[in-house]
Design a protein around this motif. Structure first.
Motif, PDB file in Angstrom:
ATOM      1  N   PHE A  89     -37.645  27.722  21.062  1.00 29.73           N
ATOM      2  CA  PHE A  89     -38.723  27.017  21.749  1.00 29.73           C
ATOM      3  C   PHE A  89     -40.106  27.415  21.226  1.00 29.73           C
ATOM      4  CE2 PHE A  89     -35.192  26.698  24.758  1.00 29.73           C
ATOM      5  CZ  PHE A  89     -35.217  25.338  25.016  1.00 29.73           C
ATOM      6  N   LEU A  90     -40.279  28.696  20.905  1.00 36.96           N
ATOM      7  CA  LEU A  90     -41.580  29.112  20.388  1.00 36.96           C
ATOM      8  C   LEU A  90     -41.810  28.623  18.965  1.00 36.96           C
ATOM      9  CD1 LEU A  90     -41.859  32.762  21.764  1.00 36.96           C
ATOM     10  CD2 LEU A  90     -43.003  30.713  22.610  1.00 36.96           C
ATOM     11  N   SER A  91     -40.726  28.465  18.187  1.00 42.01           N
ATOM     12  CA  SER A  91     -40.888  27.958  16.822  1.00 42.01           C
ATOM     13  C   SER A  91     -41.455  26.557  16.811  1.00 42.01           C
ATOM     14  CB  SER A  91     -39.534  27.982  16.093  1.00 42.01           C
ATOM     15  OG  SER A  91     -39.090  29.301  15.904  1.00 42.01           O
ATOM     16  N   LEU A  92     -41.045  25.705  17.757  1.00 40.11           N
ATOM     17  CA  LEU A  92     -41.551  24.335  17.821  1.00 40.11           C
ATOM     18  C   LEU A  92     -43.023  24.280  18.208  1.00 40.11           C
ATOM     19  CD1 LEU A  92     -38.489  22.658  19.570  1.00 40.11           C
ATOM     20  CD2 LEU A  92     -39.147  22.491  17.163  1.00 40.11           C
ATOM     21  N   LEU A  93     -43.561  25.371  18.758  1.00 42.60           N
ATOM     22  CA  LEU A  93     -44.966  25.406  19.168  1.00 42.60           C
ATOM     23  C   LEU A  93     -45.816  26.259  18.229  1.00 42.60           C
ATOM     24  CD1 LEU A  93     -44.472  25.888  23.021  1.00 42.60           C
ATOM     25  CD2 LEU A  93     -44.989  23.759  21.829  1.00 42.60           C
ATOM     26  N   VAL A  94     -45.340  27.453  17.926  1.00 43.44           N
ATOM     27  CA  VAL A  94     -46.150  28.409  17.183  1.00 43.44           C
ATOM     28  C   VAL A  94     -46.152  28.111  15.689  1.00 43.44           C
ATOM     29  CG1 VAL A  94     -46.428  30.854  16.610  1.00 43.44           C
ATOM     30  CG2 VAL A  94     -45.745  30.182  18.919  1.00 43.44           C
ATOM     31  N   VAL A  95     -44.975  27.808  15.117  1.00 47.18           N
ATOM     32  CA  VAL A  95     -44.892  27.595  13.671  1.00 47.18           C
ATOM     33  C   VAL A  95     -45.764  26.425  13.210  1.00 47.18           C
ATOM     34  CG1 VAL A  95     -43.339  27.012  11.769  1.00 47.18           C
ATOM     35  CG2 VAL A  95     -42.646  28.712  13.460  1.00 47.18           C
TER      36      VAL A  95
ATOM     37  N   ASP B 296     -44.403  14.421  13.020  1.00 46.94           N
ATOM     38  CA  ASP B 296     -43.161  13.784  12.588  1.00 46.94           C
ATOM     39  C   ASP B 296     -42.064  14.821  12.381  1.00 46.94           C
ATOM     40  OD1 ASP B 296     -41.742  11.396  11.837  1.00 46.94           O
ATOM     41  OD2 ASP B 296     -41.838  12.103   9.755  1.00 46.94           O
ATOM     42  N   ALA B 297     -42.408  15.997  11.834  1.00 44.89           N
ATOM     43  CA  ALA B 297     -41.413  17.044  11.619  1.00 44.89           C
ATOM     44  C   ALA B 297     -40.888  17.580  12.947  1.00 44.89           C
ATOM     45  CB  ALA B 297     -42.018  18.174  10.787  1.00 44.89           C
ATOM     46  N   CYS B 298     -41.789  17.816  13.900  1.00 46.30           N
ATOM     47  CA  CYS B 298     -41.340  18.321  15.207  1.00 46.30           C
ATOM     48  C   CYS B 298     -40.454  17.305  15.917  1.00 46.30           C
ATOM     49  CB  CYS B 298     -42.556  18.654  16.065  1.00 46.30           C
ATOM     50  SG  CYS B 298     -43.512  20.080  15.482  1.00 46.30           S
ATOM     51  N   ARG B 299     -40.768  16.017  15.773  1.00 51.15           N
ATOM     52  CA  ARG B 299     -39.985  14.989  16.448  1.00 51.15           C
ATOM     53  C   ARG B 299     -38.604  14.836  15.809  1.00 51.15           C
ATOM     54  NH1 ARG B 299     -43.387  11.465  15.944  1.00 51.15           N
ATOM     55  NH2 ARG B 299     -42.628  10.383  14.086  1.00 51.15           N
ATOM     56  N   LYS B 300     -38.524  14.908  14.485  1.00 51.12           N
ATOM     57  CA  LYS B 300     -37.261  14.650  13.806  1.00 51.12           C
ATOM     58  C   LYS B 300     -36.418  15.911  13.616  1.00 51.12           C
ATOM     59  CE  LYS B 300     -38.859  10.571  11.303  1.00 51.12           C
ATOM     60  NZ  LYS B 300     -39.087   9.935   9.994  1.00 51.12           N
ATOM     61  N   ARG B 301     -37.040  17.065  13.594  1.00 52.99           N
ATOM     62  CA  ARG B 301     -36.286  18.303  13.368  1.00 52.99           C
ATOM     63  C   ARG B 301     -35.949  19.030  14.665  1.00 52.99           C
ATOM     64  NH1 ARG B 301     -33.940  17.713   8.618  1.00 52.99           N
ATOM     65  NH2 ARG B 301     -35.346  17.808   6.823  1.00 52.99           N
ATOM     66  N   ALA B 302     -36.501  18.600  15.787  1.00 49.08           N
ATOM     67  CA  ALA B 302     -36.207  19.277  17.049  1.00 49.08           C
ATOM     68  C   ALA B 302     -34.728  19.150  17.403  1.00 49.08           C
ATOM     69  CB  ALA B 302     -37.078  18.705  18.165  1.00 49.08           C
ATOM     70  N   ARG B 303     -34.145  17.974  17.158  1.00 47.80           N
ATOM     71  CA  ARG B 303     -32.740  17.771  17.533  1.00 47.80           C
ATOM     72  C   ARG B 303     -31.797  18.703  16.754  1.00 47.80           C
ATOM     73  NH1 ARG B 303     -30.449  11.779  17.489  1.00 47.80           N
ATOM     74  NH2 ARG B 303     -31.971  11.682  19.198  1.00 47.80           N
TER      75      ARG B 303
ATOM     76  N   ASN C 167     -34.575  27.868  11.507  1.00 50.53           N
ATOM     77  CA  ASN C 167     -35.328  26.892  12.293  1.00 50.53           C
ATOM     78  C   ASN C 167     -36.708  26.641  11.692  1.00 50.53           C
ATOM     79  OD1 ASN C 167     -33.164  26.791  14.055  1.00 50.53           O
ATOM     80  ND2 ASN C 167     -34.040  28.275  15.478  1.00 50.53           N
ATOM     81  N   SER C 168     -37.381  27.678  11.273  1.00 49.26           N
ATOM     82  CA  SER C 168     -38.707  27.509  10.671  1.00 49.26           C
ATOM     83  C   SER C 168     -38.626  26.798   9.332  1.00 49.26           C
ATOM     84  CB  SER C 168     -39.377  28.876  10.499  1.00 49.26           C
ATOM     85  OG  SER C 168     -39.615  29.479  11.746  1.00 49.26           O
ATOM     86  N   ILE C 169     -37.576  27.087   8.568  1.00 47.83           N
ATOM     87  CA  ILE C 169     -37.422  26.409   7.276  1.00 47.83           C
ATOM     88  C   ILE C 169     -37.276  24.906   7.473  1.00 47.83           C
ATOM     89  CG2 ILE C 169     -35.898  26.149   5.288  1.00 47.83           C
ATOM     90  CD1 ILE C 169     -35.322  29.112   5.448  1.00 47.83           C
ATOM     91  N   LEU C 170     -36.499  24.506   8.484  1.00 48.23           N
ATOM     92  CA  LEU C 170     -36.330  23.083   8.750  1.00 48.23           C
ATOM     93  C   LEU C 170     -37.669  22.406   9.039  1.00 48.23           C
ATOM     94  CD1 LEU C 170     -33.114  23.049  10.978  1.00 48.23           C
ATOM     95  CD2 LEU C 170     -33.341  22.227   8.635  1.00 48.23           C
ATOM     96  N   LEU C 171     -38.515  23.053   9.823  1.00 45.52           N
ATOM     97  CA  LEU C 171     -39.817  22.465  10.168  1.00 45.52           C
ATOM     98  C   LEU C 171     -40.757  22.420   8.965  1.00 45.52           C
ATOM     99  CD1 LEU C 171     -40.658  23.937  13.691  1.00 45.52           C
ATOM    100  CD2 LEU C 171     -40.351  21.541  13.109  1.00 45.52           C
ATOM    101  N   VAL C 172     -40.982  23.554   8.352  1.00 47.43           N
ATOM    102  CA  VAL C 172     -41.965  23.634   7.275  1.00 47.43           C
ATOM    103  C   VAL C 172     -41.531  22.811   6.078  1.00 47.43           C
ATOM    104  CG1 VAL C 172     -43.161  25.208   5.709  1.00 47.43           C
ATOM    105  CG2 VAL C 172     -42.756  25.886   8.070  1.00 47.43           C
TER     106      VAL C 172
END
Length: 380
Positions: free
Chosen positions: A333-339, A283-290, A258-263
């Protein structure tokens, strides 16, 4: 396992421990490796009298051994019968071996001729263990408990609060064997496996991102997954066992993904699309959240039947599934906020370090230029 040099104190305390263990609810049979007490012949040499007659303790033991069970096979006389040899065993008959008076009159070789055994030793019929076991050269008694379907950690915790195991008498020690010992070794091996896994993931991320700092941001997802795993075990009444540790190792790869997808998307957006850091993070959080949530739902949904104990061995698989589900929920859920937030702080630190390094480098070049400008030229 109980160990001690005093066999009587050891057996007495083992009996007390065995009795108290049976009071733990929900367990199966409690068995002990203490040998049955049987009648035996006790020979106590009178060493001062034996020394006067020239008789040693080994001579007494050898005389009794030959008279009761016979000599060693390699020392027996052989009767040649054509194509085979028959060993000749010479010993007392059964009736004489049970007669204490006959044994007392056995001749023992001495320095001045044979001596009756009763003159150099006291013989009595007493009770003693049929077998003596030792662990690390110390007498031991093993007590085994059938778990009865309950977790090993619960049984061990309930056993250690018993008075007989909490307050050990002098000369008696306690240690773990069997599954309890394996659990301690597993905890050590699990720590090494986790450390090795984290290092391997970090090295792969360094090669992928060509950076030594931001891969640390990705690995924070491992920390974010642990509280959820522990909370899931607590809510379900399970303990940290071997299956749950296996679930934690499984969770490492999923949480890191999950973190790799965001970063990775943040880096691509800043490098290839020219977005600034804040825009790239949003943009990463919006497109990678799904995809992150879809992967979590798919993995969690696959683990739900296992967590409910449907099929297979529930005592082994349920803790593993519970750990994975709990860790996935918190890490997702924490990855989308903390990372993303941690990525910003780490990037600020990297930019600050680069600015300081560049400033110092330019300062050194300017100082070097001033020194060269003020150096007088020498004539040829």
């Amino acid at each position: 396992m109980l160990t001690g040099e005093d066999s009587r104190a050891l057996e007495r305390h083992a009996h007390q421990v065995q009795h108290e263990l049976r009071t733990i609810p929900g367990i199966g049979a409690v068995t002990s490796s203490a040998s049955l007490v049987r009648p035996e012949l006790s020979v106590r040499p009178d060493f001062s009298r034996a020394a006067d007659l020239g008789v040693t303790a080994s001579t007494i033991a050898e005389t009794l051994r030959v008279a009761t069970i016979g000599d060693y096979e390699q020392d027996l006389a052989k009767l040649n019968l054509g194509e085979r040899q028959v060993p000749v065993m010479v010993r007392l008959d059964d009736a004489a071996r049970r007669d204490l008076e006959t044994l007392k009159r056995l001749p023992v070789p001495g320095a001045r001729g044979p001596v009756a055994l009763e003159n150099v030793a006291a013989l009595d019929i007493v009770s003693g263990p049929a077998e003596i076991t030792r662990h690390n050269r110390v007498r031991n008694i093993n007590i085994e408990v059938e778990l009865g379907g309950r977790p090993l950690g619960d049984i061990e915790k309930a056993a250690l609060v018993l008075p007989s195991l909490r307050l050990m008498p002098a000369g008696v020690q306690r240690s773990a064997l069997g599954e309890a010992e394996e659990m301690k070794e597993l905890a050590t091996s699990f720590g090494m496996a986790m450390l090795t896994g984290v290092l391997c993931i970090y090295m792969v991320l360094v090669l992928l991102f060509k950076d030594f700092v931001q891969p640390g941001t990705i690995l924070t997802a491992l920390v974010l997954s642990v509280p959820g795993a522990m909370l899931a075990l607590f809510l379900t009444g399970l303990t940290l066992s071997m299956p749950s540790m296996i679930g934690l190792i499984m969770l490492m790869g999923i949480a890191t993904k999950n973190s790799i997808l965001l970063v990775d998307y943040i880096v691509i957006a800043r490098r290839d699309h020219g977005l600034d850091r804040a825009e790239a993070i949003l943009d990463a959080c919006r497109k990678r959240a799904r995809p992150i949530i879809m992967t979590t739902i798919a993995m969690g949904g696959g683990m739900v039947p296992v967590a409910l104990g449907l099929g297979g061995d529930p005592s082994f698989r349920v803790p593993m599934a519970v750990v994975v589900i709990g860790g996935l929920i918190t890490s997702t859920f924490l990855s989308l906020l903390v990372v993303p937030a941690l990525y910003s702080y780490v990037d600020d630190g990297v930019q600050w370090a680069k600015a300081r390094f560049t400033a110092k480098h330019q300062e050194r070049r300017l100082l070097a230029g001033d020194v060269l400008a003020h150096t007088p030229e020498r004539g040829s």
